[in-house]
Design a protein around this motif. Sequence first.
Motif, PDB file in Angstrom:
ATOM      1  N   ILE A  79       0.838  -1.206   0.000  1.00  0.00           N
ATOM      2  CA  ILE A  79       0.000   0.000   0.000  1.00  0.00           C
ATOM      3  C   ILE A  79       0.872   1.254   0.000  1.00  0.00           C
ATOM      4  O   ILE A  79       0.636   2.190  -0.756  1.00  0.00           O
ATOM      5  CB  ILE A  79      -0.972  -0.017   1.197  1.00  0.00           C
ATOM      6  N   ASN A  80       1.916   1.252   0.840  1.00  0.00           N
ATOM      7  CA  ASN A  80       2.817   2.404   0.901  1.00  0.00           C
ATOM      8  C   ASN A  80       3.551   2.622  -0.415  1.00  0.00           C
ATOM      9  O   ASN A  80       3.942   3.747  -0.722  1.00  0.00           O
ATOM     10  CB  ASN A  80       3.818   2.250   2.042  1.00  0.00           C
ATOM     11  N   TYR A  84      -2.795   0.905  -3.820  1.00  0.00           N
ATOM     12  CA  TYR A  84      -3.930   1.255  -2.973  1.00  0.00           C
ATOM     13  C   TYR A  84      -5.099   0.290  -3.134  1.00  0.00           C
ATOM     14  O   TYR A  84      -5.964   0.226  -2.264  1.00  0.00           O
ATOM     15  CB  TYR A  84      -4.385   2.685  -3.259  1.00  0.00           C
ATOM     16  N   SER A  85      -5.101  -0.485  -4.205  1.00  0.00           N
ATOM     17  CA  SER A  85      -6.187  -1.437  -4.422  1.00  0.00           C
ATOM     18  C   SER A  85      -6.254  -2.478  -3.309  1.00  0.00           C
ATOM     19  O   SER A  85      -7.311  -3.051  -3.059  1.00  0.00           O
ATOM     20  CB  SER A  85      -6.037  -2.120  -5.777  1.00  0.00           C
ATOM     21  N   LEU A  87      -6.360  -1.933  -0.307  1.00  0.00           N
ATOM     22  CA  LEU A  87      -7.261  -1.436   0.727  1.00  0.00           C
ATOM     23  C   LEU A  87      -8.663  -2.017   0.584  1.00  0.00           C
ATOM     24  O   LEU A  87      -9.436  -2.023   1.533  1.00  0.00           O
ATOM     25  CB  LEU A  87      -7.321   0.095   0.704  1.00  0.00           C
TER      26      LEU A  87
END
Length: 135
Positions: A79-80, A84-85, A87
């Motif tokens: 994610i970092n 972002y998917s 999430l």
Amino acid sequence: MKAQSVLEAADVKTIAAAAEAEALQNHWAVTIAVVDAGGHLLHLQRLDGAPPISAHIAPAKAHTAALGRRESKIYEDLINAGRYSFLSAPAIEGMLEGGVPILKDGQCLGAVGVSGVKSSEDAQIARAGIAAIGL
């Protein structure tokens, strides 16, 4: 058909006691969660002074590590790095460092999740618990 090891109540108690000892030795107020291979909660302990939210985060980290069969930090790193998917990944809630799978002979027996101090310290506590059963 394969035979698979499973965590027994004595294993869970040993893991929890060793994780607690690691936390207390370092004066860290945390919550410790142990789950089975399906992410089902077997043990939860919030040490004195641990933030109330840690009682929600620790089991989520453990659940994520058990279902993913890898440390929860991997999801945080993805994610970092811009993925972002992740999430929106189903059934994965604790995408923060501090969830460590319990692996034996390539099989996941469960996981330990810890929350309350720095994420790397959470993972240190989880690993100390797992080491207590020789894994």
